[in-house]
Write an enzyme that holds these catalytic residues in place. Structure first.
Site, PDB file in Angstrom:
ATOM      1  N   ARG A 236       0.847  -1.194   0.000  1.00 16.04           N
ATOM      2  CA  ARG A 236       0.000   0.000   0.000  1.00 16.04           C
ATOM      3  C   ARG A 236       0.881   1.241   0.000  1.00 16.04           C
ATOM      4  NH1 ARG A 236      -3.438  -2.687  -1.741  1.00 16.04           N
ATOM      5  NH2 ARG A 236      -5.422  -3.290  -0.806  1.00 16.04           N
TER       6      ARG A 236
ATOM      7  N   HIS B  22      -1.746   0.503  -9.845  1.00 15.71           N
ATOM      8  CA  HIS B  22      -2.355  -0.488  -8.930  1.00 15.71           C
ATOM      9  C   HIS B  22      -2.903  -1.680  -9.722  1.00 15.71           C
ATOM     10  CE1 HIS B  22      -4.400  -0.963  -4.754  1.00 15.71           C
ATOM     11  NE2 HIS B  22      -4.150  -2.143  -5.306  1.00 15.71           N
TER      12      HIS B  22
HETATM   13  P1  NDP Z   1      -2.032 -11.789   4.362  1.00 15.30           P
HETATM   14  O1  NDP Z   1      -2.851 -11.250   5.465  1.00 15.30           O
HETATM   15  O2  NDP Z   1      -2.313 -13.160   3.844  1.00 15.30           O
HETATM   16  O3  NDP Z   1      -0.490 -11.782   4.782  1.00 15.30           O
HETATM   17  C1  NDP Z   1       0.097 -10.683   5.402  1.00 15.30           C
HETATM   18  C2  NDP Z   1       1.565 -10.978   5.672  1.00 15.30           C
HETATM   19  O4  NDP Z   1       2.174  -9.795   6.189  1.00 15.30           O
HETATM   20  C3  NDP Z   1       1.758 -12.086   6.732  1.00 15.30           C
HETATM   21  O5  NDP Z   1       2.878 -12.884   6.394  1.00 15.30           O
HETATM   22  C4  NDP Z   1       2.041 -11.273   8.004  1.00 15.30           C
HETATM   23  O6  NDP Z   1       2.836 -11.948   8.966  1.00 15.30           O
HETATM   24  C5  NDP Z   1       2.815 -10.107   7.428  1.00 15.30           C
HETATM   25  N1  NDP Z   1       2.762  -8.957   8.327  1.00 15.30           N
HETATM   26  C6  NDP Z   1       1.677  -8.246   8.736  1.00 15.30           C
HETATM   27  N2  NDP Z   1       2.040  -7.265   9.593  1.00 15.30           N
HETATM   28  C7  NDP Z   1       3.389  -7.368   9.728  1.00 15.30           C
HETATM   29  C8  NDP Z   1       4.357  -6.653  10.475  1.00 15.30           C
HETATM   30  N3  NDP Z   1       4.014  -5.626  11.275  1.00 15.30           N
HETATM   31  N4  NDP Z   1       5.648  -7.031  10.375  1.00 15.30           N
HETATM   32  C9  NDP Z   1       6.013  -8.066   9.602  1.00 15.30           C
HETATM   33  N5  NDP Z   1       5.142  -8.798   8.857  1.00 15.30           N
HETATM   34  C10 NDP Z   1       3.841  -8.437   8.922  1.00 15.30           C
HETATM   35  O7  NDP Z   1      -2.120 -10.715   3.176  1.00 15.30           O
HETATM   36  P2  NDP Z   1      -1.971 -10.970   1.600  1.00 15.30           P
HETATM   37  O8  NDP Z   1      -0.689 -11.663   1.366  1.00 15.30           O
HETATM   38  O9  NDP Z   1      -3.195 -11.546   1.035  1.00 15.30           O
HETATM   39  O10 NDP Z   1      -1.919  -9.452   1.064  1.00 15.30           O
HETATM   40  C11 NDP Z   1      -0.971  -8.550   1.568  1.00 15.30           C
HETATM   41  C12 NDP Z   1      -1.249  -7.156   1.042  1.00 15.30           C
HETATM   42  O11 NDP Z   1      -0.890  -7.054  -0.331  1.00 15.30           O
HETATM   43  C13 NDP Z   1      -2.711  -6.729   1.057  1.00 15.30           C
HETATM   44  O12 NDP Z   1      -3.136  -6.335   2.356  1.00 15.30           O
HETATM   45  C14 NDP Z   1      -2.687  -5.564   0.097  1.00 15.30           C
HETATM   46  O13 NDP Z   1      -2.320  -4.395   0.781  1.00 15.30           O
HETATM   47  C15 NDP Z   1      -1.570  -5.942  -0.872  1.00 15.30           C
HETATM   48  N6  NDP Z   1      -2.103  -6.321  -2.200  1.00 15.30           N
HETATM   49  C16 NDP Z   1      -1.800  -5.527  -3.286  1.00 15.30           C
HETATM   50  C17 NDP Z   1      -2.272  -5.843  -4.537  1.00 15.30           C
HETATM   51  C18 NDP Z   1      -1.894  -5.019  -5.718  1.00 15.30           C
HETATM   52  O14 NDP Z   1      -2.436  -5.227  -6.815  1.00 15.30           O
HETATM   53  N7  NDP Z   1      -0.951  -4.106  -5.591  1.00 15.30           N
HETATM   54  C19 NDP Z   1      -3.133  -7.007  -4.765  1.00 15.30           C
HETATM   55  C20 NDP Z   1      -3.385  -7.776  -3.557  1.00 15.30           C
HETATM   56  C21 NDP Z   1      -2.876  -7.439  -2.335  1.00 15.30           C
HETATM   57  P3  NDP Z   1       2.351 -13.324   9.647  1.00 15.30           P
HETATM   58  O15 NDP Z   1       2.526 -14.376   8.567  1.00 15.30           O
HETATM   59  O16 NDP Z   1       3.271 -13.510  10.774  1.00 15.30           O
HETATM   60  O17 NDP Z   1       0.899 -13.117  10.032  1.00 15.30           O
END
Ligand code: NDP
Length: 295
Positions: free
Chosen positions: A210, A258
């Protein structure tokens, strides 16, 4: 999407905002940005469904009731699309296409040095639905891949790191850092001057998480000083990016609107219909985000 939902389940009454509706009948709202003031007026609301992978825009609604489930789309096909985008970015920097584009503008014929993919180190921040699939795709292509997440993950042939304390060690050796994190208070502004200072000189940033996760003035300073090689940016704090924004013309930035990856209307409709049926049966919806954790 509303038409698709009605097609998937003809018995479901789907109303497209701002068509008239009975507030008492509404069990679920599916939206990217729910209309201001709507959520607080629906006494039987049980679910607000994000039509994308992120939910931060829903959580920002001041009238979001505390006891309502917030769901998101989880789509392996979308994760494959994300892996394609990041693989392209890794090849772009690994094979020097950024430098070749600059040379073309100057009419310069100069072959860059060529090394194996295993010598190019890519780090993925976020090992969730999107990040893990992306990391595995790059690993299988031959890149040296590591991953960073909040909690520990063990993945074959992936060097993994967890938690804030491990971030400097994760960042230091990388040639390309990919932000694939959800937007939460902990990740807002994460990629700032201190973060860029910990990145290796000549490394590149790819932001597909984001826009608010990258502090743009700090990124521009790191690019303009020559510390960072370049950045691929797919997401911005204000979208769409205005035509007169200087980012469009920055020589070290590659922009996309995006478009890294999206789920199909069919998948989105199917998942929202499935969850609405689950609510009717008294079951919890799937892919509910954890409101305490923020993702
Ligand atoms: P998930 O919720 O499946 O995974 C999130 C990951 O981020 C997990 O591994 C989590 O750790 C990690 N995480 C969260 N907070 C922290 C932190 N403070 N420090 C370190 N690691 C952290 O999300 P998705 O993979 O489905 O999607 C991720 C993001 O990608 C979406 O929220 C969106 O913003 C973005 N996105 C962008 C798109 C685009 O077209 N540009 C399309 C789709 C998504 P843990 O495994 O330990 O929980």
């Amino acid at each position: 999407m509303a038409t698709e939902a009605a097609r998937v389940l003809p018995g479901l009454q789907v109303t497209l905002w701002p068509e008239p509706f009975e507030a008492d009948d509404v069990l679920a709202v599916a939206a990217w940005h729910p209309p201001a003031g709507l959520l607080g007026t629906l006494p039987k609301l049980q679910m607000v469904a994000s039509i994308g992978a992120g939910t931060e825009h829903i959580l920002r609604c001041p009238d979001l009731p505390a006891d309502v489930a917030v769901t998101r789309i989880v789509d392996p096909a979308q994760a494959r699309g994300m892996a394609e985008y990041v693989l392209w970015a890794a090849l772009y920097y690994h094979r020097g296409f950024d430098q070749m584009a600059a040379q073309q503008r100057q009419g310069l014929w100069h072959m860059p040095p060529q090394g194996p993919a295993r010598a190019f180190r890519v780090g993925i921040m976020g090992l969730g639905g999107m990040g893990l699939q992306t990391a595995l795709c790059l690993r299988d292509f031959g890149f040296a891949v590591s991953g960073w997440s909040r909690s520990a993950h063990a993945v074959e042939d992936l060097h993994t790191f967890a938690g804030d304390a491990a971030l400097p060690e994760f960042l230091a050796p990388l040639d390309m850092v990919v932000c694939l994190l959800p937007l939460t208070p902990a990740t807002h502004g994460l990629c700032n001057a201190g973060f860029f200072a910990r990145m290796k000189t000549g490394a590149a940033l790819v932001n597909v998480g984001r826009g608010e996760q990258v502090v743009l003035p700090d990124l521009l300073a790191a690019l303009d000083s020559g510390h960072l090689r370049g950045a691929v940016l797919d997401v911005f704090d204000r979208e769409p990016l205005q035509a007169d924004d200087a980012l469009w013309r920055h020589p070290k930035i590659c922009l996309t609107p995006h478009m890294a990856s999206s789920a199909s209307d069919q998948t989105i409709a199917q998942q929202i219909v499935t969850n609405t049926l689950r609510l009717r049966q008294g079951l919890l919806p799937l892919h509910t985000m954890d409101r305490q954790r923020g993702y």
